[in-house]
Design an enzyme around this catalytic site. Structure first.
Site, PDB file in Angstrom:
ATOM      1  CG  HIS A 247      -1.973  -1.010   1.284  1.00  0.00           C
ATOM      2  ND1 HIS A 247      -2.120  -1.899   2.327  1.00  0.00           N
ATOM      3  CD2 HIS A 247      -2.962  -1.303   0.400  1.00  0.00           C
ATOM      4  CE1 HIS A 247      -3.161  -2.686   2.096  1.00  0.00           C
ATOM      5  NE2 HIS A 247      -3.694  -2.348   0.932  1.00  0.00           N
TER       6      HIS A 247
ATOM      7  CE  LYS B 104     -14.119  -7.180   2.580  1.00  0.00           C
ATOM      8  NZ  LYS B 104     -12.989  -6.462   1.940  1.00  0.00           N
TER       9      LYS B 104
ATOM     10  NE  ARG C 184      -2.355  -7.122  -4.958  1.00  0.00           N
ATOM     11  CZ  ARG C 184      -3.134  -7.512  -3.961  1.00  0.00           C
ATOM     12  NH1 ARG C 184      -2.629  -7.688  -2.770  1.00  0.00           N
ATOM     13  NH2 ARG C 184      -4.415  -7.754  -4.159  1.00  0.00           N
TER      14      ARG C 184
ATOM     15  CB  SER D 157      -4.321  -6.776   4.174  1.00  0.00           C
ATOM     16  OG  SER D 157      -3.983  -5.477   3.772  1.00  0.00           O
TER      17      SER D 157
HETATM   18  O1  PNS Z   1      -8.714  -2.851   0.019  1.00  0.00           O
HETATM   19  P1  PNS Z   1      -9.971  -3.368  -0.614  1.00  0.00           P
HETATM   20  O2  PNS Z   1     -10.779  -4.146   0.370  1.00  0.00           O
HETATM   21  O3  PNS Z   1      -9.691  -4.126  -1.887  1.00  0.00           O
HETATM   22  O4  PNS Z   1     -10.813  -2.058  -1.028  1.00  0.00           O
HETATM   23  C1  PNS Z   1     -12.074  -2.183  -1.657  1.00  0.00           C
HETATM   24  C2  PNS Z   1     -12.822  -0.847  -1.634  1.00  0.00           C
HETATM   25  C3  PNS Z   1     -12.872  -0.266  -0.239  1.00  0.00           C
HETATM   26  C4  PNS Z   1     -12.133   0.141  -2.540  1.00  0.00           C
HETATM   27  C5  PNS Z   1     -14.250  -1.110  -2.185  1.00  0.00           C
HETATM   28  O5  PNS Z   1     -14.789  -2.225  -1.540  1.00  0.00           O
HETATM   29  C6  PNS Z   1     -15.189   0.066  -1.982  1.00  0.00           C
HETATM   30  O6  PNS Z   1     -15.034   1.086  -2.612  1.00  0.00           O
HETATM   31  N1  PNS Z   1     -16.164  -0.104  -1.059  1.00  0.00           N
HETATM   32  C7  PNS Z   1     -17.109   0.928  -0.712  1.00  0.00           C
HETATM   33  C8  PNS Z   1     -18.536   0.516  -1.112  1.00  0.00           C
HETATM   34  C9  PNS Z   1     -18.722   0.740  -2.611  1.00  0.00           C
HETATM   35  O7  PNS Z   1     -18.629   1.839  -3.104  1.00  0.00           O
HETATM   36  N2  PNS Z   1     -19.020  -0.373  -3.314  1.00  0.00           N
HETATM   37  C10 PNS Z   1     -19.174  -0.356  -4.753  1.00  0.00           C
HETATM   38  C11 PNS Z   1     -17.795  -0.246  -5.410  1.00  0.00           C
HETATM   39  S1  PNS Z   1     -17.729  -1.099  -6.876  1.00  0.00           S
END
Ligand code: PNS
Length: 160
Positions: free
Chosen positions: A17, A41, A90, A128
């Site tokens: 990150h 989660k 990645r 993570s």
């Molecule tokens: O680190 P991560 O868990 O891969 O991040 C994912 C994240 C937080 C970017 C994504 O889950 C997100 O934006 N969640 C907020 C809810 C949302 O907007 N969902 C629709 C996105 S397609």
């Protein structure tokens, strides 16, 4: 002034990150690391703990701030008037998933622009969840996370 949001779960933040964040600061004037508050989660760290860890490991970064958000990313993006969403890529699996998310966000709001940044090869396998798995099984995680994060993970595992 161009402001980007770098959203994620950051449970916990890794050197991967930080690599993406470092790249993002070369492009944008300000980058806000936005920690998703995702109670469903069952994360290892609460949103407040994740924010605190991100703050500790980014305090030397100029033009970086840390926040948390809940709900849709596009709504947070609009209220904070960001110019772009930054996400790290990645490998091809990431690209597949991230394209889907970027397209969904674009569909929800055409004003939302996503910038993909390629992970440096050193970090292309770091996540993570793998870091937590390695730690849970007694492996050494110091190559993958800052020392304050390593200590927090080990402390959390010792109380479980
Ligand atoms: O680190 P991560 O868990 O891969 O991040 C994912 C994240 C937080 C970017 C994504 O889950 C997100 O934006 N969640 C907020 C809810 C949302 O907007 N969902 C629709 C996105 S397609």
């Amino acid at each position: 002034m161009r402001r980007a949001v770098y959203p994620g779960s950051f449970d916990p933040i890794t050197n991967g990150h930080l690599d993406i964040l470092h790249q993002a600061t070369a492009i944008f004037d300000e980058v806000v690391v936005a920690v998703l508050h995702n109670p469903g989660k069952n994360p290892m760290f609460t949103a407040d703990e994740r924010v605190a860890l991100v703050k500790q490991v980014t305090k030397a970064y100029e033009r970086v701030s840390v926040a948390s958000f809940s709900g849709l990313l596009v709504d947070y993006y609009k209220t904070q008037q960001f110019h772009a969403v930054v996400r790290g890529i990645r490998n091809s699996s990431d690209l597949h998933v991230e394209m889907q998310m970027a397209h969904m966000n674009q569909s929800l709001s055409s004003d939302v622009h996503t910038v993909f940044l390629p992970a440096s090869p050193n970090f292309s396998f770091v996540s993570s969840s793998l870091v937590k798995d390695v730690a849970m099984h007694g492996g050494e995680i110091s190559p993958y996370v800052p020392s304050v994060v390593r200590d927090a993970v080990l402390r959390r595992l010792s109380t479980r």
